[in-house]
Structures are given as structure tokens and as C-alpha cells.
Design a protein around this motif. Structure first.
Motif, PDB file in Angstrom:
ATOM      1  N   UNK A 143      -1.340   6.814   7.675  1.00 53.68           N
ATOM      2  CA  UNK A 143      -2.528   5.973   7.520  1.00 53.68           C
ATOM      3  C   UNK A 143      -2.215   4.537   7.134  1.00 53.68           C
ATOM      4  N   UNK A 144      -0.922   4.227   6.941  1.00 48.24           N
ATOM      5  CA  UNK A 144      -0.543   2.914   6.449  1.00 48.24           C
ATOM      6  C   UNK A 144      -0.821   1.775   7.414  1.00 48.24           C
ATOM      7  N   UNK A 145      -1.012   2.065   8.694  1.00 53.30           N
ATOM      8  CA  UNK A 145      -1.260   1.002   9.684  1.00 53.30           C
ATOM      9  C   UNK A 145      -2.734   0.628   9.771  1.00 53.30           C
ATOM     10  N   UNK A 146      -3.615   1.480   9.182  1.00 49.99           N
ATOM     11  CA  UNK A 146      -5.051   1.259   9.330  1.00 49.99           C
ATOM     12  C   UNK A 146      -5.614   0.442   8.180  1.00 49.99           C
ATOM     13  N   UNK A 147      -6.703  -0.255   8.458  1.00 56.13           N
ATOM     14  CA  UNK A 147      -7.427  -0.987   7.423  1.00 56.13           C
ATOM     15  C   UNK A 147      -8.819  -0.386   7.287  1.00 56.13           C
ATOM     16  N   UNK A 148      -9.457  -0.662   6.147  1.00 53.22           N
ATOM     17  CA  UNK A 148     -10.829  -0.189   5.962  1.00 53.22           C
ATOM     18  C   UNK A 148     -10.901   1.304   5.723  1.00 53.22           C
ATOM     19  N   UNK A 149     -11.941   1.938   6.255  1.00 52.88           N
ATOM     20  CA  UNK A 149     -12.237   3.344   6.019  1.00 52.88           C
ATOM     21  C   UNK A 149     -11.081   4.260   6.397  1.00 52.88           C
TER      22      UNK A 149
END
Length: 636
Positions: A214-220
Motif C-alpha cells: 500500500x506504500x505507493x498509494x495516497x489517500x484512502x
């Protein structure tokens, strides 16, 4: 891999089976499965390999049966086209170790063979470990297995990239889309850690091996419980979602994420495949494709000829406006169900030859539609192939030359008509000379009978020339009807009186049956008389030409039918076949060859139609002919 103990089982079509047989001919034993119930007796071994096409119902049944047995195959490899891969992954719960893309190429077959050899060696070492090696060897072996498992996962990522390239080389209309779009492909373990990724992933997101999924995602989606990989592990389903990723450059990009579970032999999720691409890029390229497609359709519809595109089964996949205008909408229909070829031997028309040989063809085709109407079509065909040279469709351009061929036929008939008229005119003038000669001799020798005979001959020749000139003038120039009130009974008796002597002189029985009071009609007397006399003349000639030796008869009937008057003329002469009957009203067509001008019945039908009436013909060879002329009675 060169191990005679390896047994390869194959359930696939002939083309795929031949490719596998050729590749493994020197690397083990290859057995083809028929897909029948006898396959239930097959005993798979630990090191056996099953190649299977699960896209068919029988293939899926065979796969399920093989996986339920105690002696199941050591590894299963699916054979499928790019469009079926995701569906197969879901239906088989990811139990297949690899996928062999259709059409099978030597390179893809070689890669699969190497991978099988690698995995077989790995399986054997694991079995040695389980058979009682010491703990030190066991530890080293397990470390080696983990390392090789990591290598295997990387190979999966590479195979997926190859598979995407395969799609890019075969998909129609989307080649530019696949070539320009950046796909991010990665594999994750059940702890939501990245364990392998493709070069595009590393280029934009950095080296994230063994880091959080999940480290590449931003927000929710930037939290573990909300990440696409976590949801896929929890549900065990193939999922799609929209999210935002942050490149190592700091740029934030909205993407569409696809995740799919990969199951172990116990049916549990072991790994997760994650593939995503930027939504803006997708939308931009989609818009470009839509714009290009609209321009293509506009150009397609602007072509004045009829254009159709056919798939390998001759089904219509595209049709332009001109084709739809003339023949209606037929997308998905078999081309030869719409238009049937009539002038080529079976399977030798340009369309079929292009399908067979993959080369452009051209030729004139006579095609018949569902109503029986015939069209002369100059046909040009060209194959549509993939970049690899595989024929997928055929485009056919149809130029309608029906009117041109009809004009050519009419011109040839016109030449024949002129020749016939010249011949008849010459004969009439010769007859007129003979009549004048008789008159001259009669006066000179004071023989009234000879003078009368000469006058009769001259009158007959003049009448023949007048009729010939009248037919030519009427066929070449329209004129208004000179209508008057006509008593049908008296009109019919007048016609009968005019032809009775000629009929009886030809030794033909003449029967007239006229209803007492059939009514009155509005008609151009001269034109209508000429039309009915022409039908009677044809009846006389048909009886004269009949060689069967039966007694010749002509029946002339007139009666009232509701608001119409029926004139029926029947003979028992030579009759006509279907082709002659269908063409007797055509301009310049004559069933009498050089003896006729091809104008008489054409003018007759034209005259009757101008009176608001109809004419029908019924005939069979050797059984005579019947004409029915119906004319309307005045209203009120």
C-alpha cells in the motif's frame, strides 16, 4: 529438459497438439487425450504434465476430473487466447502454473518447456528433502527453495509482460492503445509485501521489493486495510478499483487497479497479481481511438460502392451505408445467406478464395438476394491481417454493374432487332412488288380477279409495314391515350372477326365465349385492339410451331370479374419454359429469335398498364400458353 520419464498429456485442438508434440518429441512421452469418458482411466504421475484447453465445456470437465483424482498431474498448463486468460484464472482458482497463449509460437513453446524442466527439478529436490535429509541440508534446501520461488515469481511477471505483448500483436483496433499505455505489473505475498515487479513499476515507483503493497498509494487506499492487494487476499476474488499512486518523482496519478489471486495446491490464496495503468492515459488513448474510429466510419460510409467486412466464418462484421441502403442491416449474418453466388463453381468466388489463400482477388459475381433479384457485382477483395501475418478478416468492395450489363444486353438485342426489321421490311417490300405486279398484269390483260388478288397482297404488305412502324414509334416515344367509351362485347367481337379468317386458314380451331353484357370501359380503341391482336398473333404462331401433331386450338373469352373485365386468350401450342416466360415482356427480347423484333409484348404490357390494367401469363413447355388481361370498369 531431456527426461524420458516425463509424461506429457495433451487435450487441445489439432494445431496446438502438433506444436506441443513437435516441441517435446525428444523430451519425454506425449499422449493425446480425446476428452471422452475413457480419460477417467488415465493415471497421472507426480512428474506428469497436463496441457489443457479449459475454454470448452469438455476441457473444463476433464480438468476438474484430473484435479479430483489421487494421482493428479504434477503440473497443469492452460492453453488459451489473450481474451480468455482472466476468465480461466477465475474458473480454475489460479491452480494452473502457466498459460500457453494462442496461437502457439516456437518462442513461447520453448519458454514453457524450460519452465517445466526447471519446476520438475525443483519438485524432485523437495521430495528428496521430504524423504529424510538431515536438518542442515533441509535448511539449505529450504533457503534454496525460497530463492527459486522468488525467481519463479519473477518469471510469472515476465510471462505476464509477454502475454500483454501477445495481446498487443493480435488485438484489432487497439494496437496503438497497448503500445502507448504504461502497464505496472507486480506480485505480492499474503503479508501485503511486494516480491516482484516489472521494469515499468521499478522505473516510476522505485525498487519496492519486500516493501508494503500500500506504500505507493495516497489517500484512502494508502492504508493496509483499504489497499487493493489486501481486499483481494480477504475476498479471494478478481477485483477492479480506482486509486491514486505517487511516483518517486512526487507526481500523483489516478489509476485503474486490477488485482487477481493466485492459489496454492490447497486452494488458499498464496500470491496476488496486481496490474494498473493511468486513467488519464486510458481516457486520452480511448478518445483518440474513438475519434479515429469515427473518421474511419465516415470514410467507410462515404464510399459510393457497397463495402462489407467479413470474419473467417463469412459473418458480416461491418457494412457501409450503401450496402445497408440496398440490402438492409445484416451485422452478424452469414454473407452468403444474404447474397448467393450464381456464376462461380462452389468455393471459387473471389471472397472464398481470399479467405482460403489470404491474397487479393477480383471478379464479376452474379448474386441473388432473398427475393430472387439478381445483381451483377464487380467484386474486389483484400485480406486483413495481424502484424504477425494471421488472416482475421476480409474486406469486399462490390460495384453494382447490373444496369451496365442490362444495357449491353439491350444493345445486342437492338442490333438483332434492327437486323430482323431490315429482313422483314425487305420481305414486305418484295411482297408489295409482287402485289403491284399482279395488279399491273390484271389491268394489262383485263383480269379483275388478278387485280383483286394483287390488291389483297399489297394491302397485307402495307398492314405489315404499318404495324412494324407503329411498334417502333410506340416503343421509342410516349403518347397520350385517346380515350372513348367502348362496349366490351362489341369490341371483342370486332377483334375476333379480324383474326378469324387467318386462324382458320392456319387450320386452327377458334372458340369465342363472350359474356352477354360485360359492361363498358374507357379505352384507346386502336391501341387496345393492337395489343390484344398481338397476343392472338403470338397464339397463332405458337400453334403453327407446335410439332406434336395434336389438333391446334385458340380460345378467346371475355367476362366481367367484380370491377374488372377479363380478356383471356389461351392456346395449346408449344408453350414456354420458365426463363422465356420471365423475359417475354422485356424490351427487344423475342422467343422467336430472328423472326421477331422483341417489341410486341413489351408494347402490349405498356399499353395495358397505361389503361390501368394488368397482364399475366401462364405457360408450360408442350402444354400451351394462357394470357389474362384485366382492365378496370369505370367507377359508379
Amino acid at each position: 529438459m531431456n527426461d524420458p520419464d516425463v509424461h506429457i498429456f495433451v487435450y487441445a485442438a489439432d494445431e496446438e497438439y502438433d506444436a506441443i508434440q513437435s516441441c517435446f518429441a525428444n523430451h519425454g512421452k506425449v499422449t493425446r487425450l480425446s476428452g471422452s469418458s475413457e480419460n477417467d482411466t488415465v493415471l497421472f504421475q507426480q512428474d506428469s504434465v497436463l496441457f489443457i484447453d479449459p475454454t470448452t465445456q469438455e476441457g473444463m470437465r476433464l480438468y476438474s476430473s484430473a484435479m479430483r483424482r489421487e494421482s493428479s498431474p504434477g503440473m497443469v498448463i492452460g492453453i488459451a487466447g489473450p481474451e480468455s486468460m482472466e476468465e480461466i484464472m477465475v474458473r480454475t482458482h489460479g491452480n494452473m502454473i502457466d498459460y500457453l497463449p494462442k496461437p502457439i509460437t516456437p518462442m513461447s513453446m520453448k519458454m514453457v518447456r524450460r519452465r517445466i524442466g526447471y519446476l520438475l527439478d525443483l519438485h524432485r529436490r523437495i521430495r528428496k528433502l521430504e524423504s529424510g535429509k538431515n536438518s542442515g541440508n533441509q535448511k539449505r534446501t529450504m533457503e534454496q527453495v525460497e530463492t527459486e520461488r522468488f525467481i519463479a515469481v519473477r518469471q510469472i511477471v515476465e510471462r505476464i509482460s509477454v502475454f500483454i505483448n501477445q495481446i498487443a500483436s493480435t488485438v484489432q483496433g487497439g494496437i496503438q492503445y497497448f503500445n502507448e499505455l504504461q502497464y505496472f505489473v507486480s506480485i505480492h505475498d499474503i503479508h501485503c509485501r511486494v516480491i516482484a515487479a516489472n521494469p515499468t513499476y521499478h522505473k516510476y515507483l522505485g525498487n519496492r521489493i519486500n516493501q508494503d503493497s500500500w506504500g505507493i498509494y495516497t489517500g484512502h487506499h494508502g492504508q493496509k486495510e483499504n489497499s487493493p492487494v489486501y481486499h483481494c487476499i480477504e475476498t479471494g476474488d478478481v477485483l477492479d478499483s480506482r486509486a491514486t499512486v505517487q511516483y518517486q518523482s512526487g507526481a500523483k496519478v489516478p489509476v485503474i487497479v486490477h488485482t487477481a489471486p493466485i492459489y496454492n495446491n490447497d486452494g488458499e490464496v498464496d500470491l496476488v497479481l496486481e496490474v494498473f495503468a493511468g486513467t488519464k492515459e486510458i481516457e486520452r488513448l480511448s478518445q483518440e481511438i474513438r475519434t479515429t474510429q469515427q473518421r474511419y466510419e465516415q470514410l467507410f460510409d462515404a464510399v459510393p460502392s457497397k463495402v462489407v467486412v467479413l470474419d473467417r466464418r463469412f459473418r458480416i462484421t461491418a457494412e457501409n451505408r450503401q450496402f445497408r441502403k440496398d440490402f438492409g442491416k445484416h451485422l452478424g449474418d452469414h454473407f452468403f445467406d444474404i447474397l448467393r453466388p450464381g456464376n462461380f463453381p462452389a468455393y471459387q468466388d473471389p471472397i472464398t478464395l481470399t479467405m482460403k489463400y489470404g491474397l487479393p482477388q477480383q471478379g464479376e459475381m452474379v448474386l441473388s438476394d432473398s427475393d430472387g433479384a439478381q445483381y451483377n457485382m464487380m467484386t474486389w477483395t483484400s485480406p486483413i491481417k495481424t502484424p504477425t501475418g494471421k488472416l482475421v478478416q476480409v474486406i469486399a468492395i462490390l460495384g453494382d454493374v447490373t444496369e451496365l450489363r442490362r444495357l449491353q444486353t439491350d444493345l445486342s438485342r437492338l442490333g438483332l432487332m434492327i437486323s430482323t426489321i431490315s429482313h422483314d421490311l425487305k420481305g414486305s417490300l418484295t411482297g408489295l412488288d409482287a402485289g403491284l405486279y399482279l395488279i399491273d398484269k390484271g389491268f394489262y390483260r383485263n383480269r379483275p380477279a388478278q387485280i383483286e388478288e394483287g390488291l389483297d397482297v399489297a394491302q397485307l404488305m402495307v398492314d405489315r409495314i404499318r404495324k412494324m412502324v407503329f411498334d417502333i414509334l410506340y416503343s421509342s416515344k410516349e403518347r397520350e391515350l385517346e380515350l372513348e367509351v367502348v362496349d366490351v362485347h362489341d369490341f371483342a367481337e370486332d377483334i375476333a372477326a379480324n383474326v378469324e379468317n387467318r386462324i382458320r386458314a392456319a387450320m386452327i380451331e377458334f372458340h369465342c365465349v363472350f359474356e352477354e353484357n360485360p359492361g363498358e370501359i374507357h379505352a384507346d380503341v386502336g391501341l387496345l385492339r393492337s395489343s390484344l391482336m398481338n397476343i392472338l398473333d403470338n397464339a397463332i404462331e405458337a400453334c403453327i410451331e407446335d410439332t406434336e401433331g395434336k389438333k391446334s386450338t385458340i380460345d378467346f373469352r371475355v367476362k366481367r370479374e367484380d370491377h374488372m373485365v377479363l380478356f383471356e386468350i389461351r392456346d395449346n401450342g408449344s408453350g414456354m419454359n420458365v426463363e422465356e416466360k420471365g423475359r417475354i415482356f422485356d424490351l427487344f427480347y423475342s422467343s422467336k429469335g430472328r423472326k421477331g423484333t422483341g417489341l410486341g409484348l413489351y408494347i402490349t404490357r405498356k399499353a395495358i398498364q397505361k389503361h390501368g390494367g394488368t397482364i399475366a401469363v401462364f405457360s408450360q413447355p408442350g402444354q400451351g400458353t394462357k394470357f389474362e388481361v384485366r382492365l378496370p370498369l369505370p367507377k359508379g
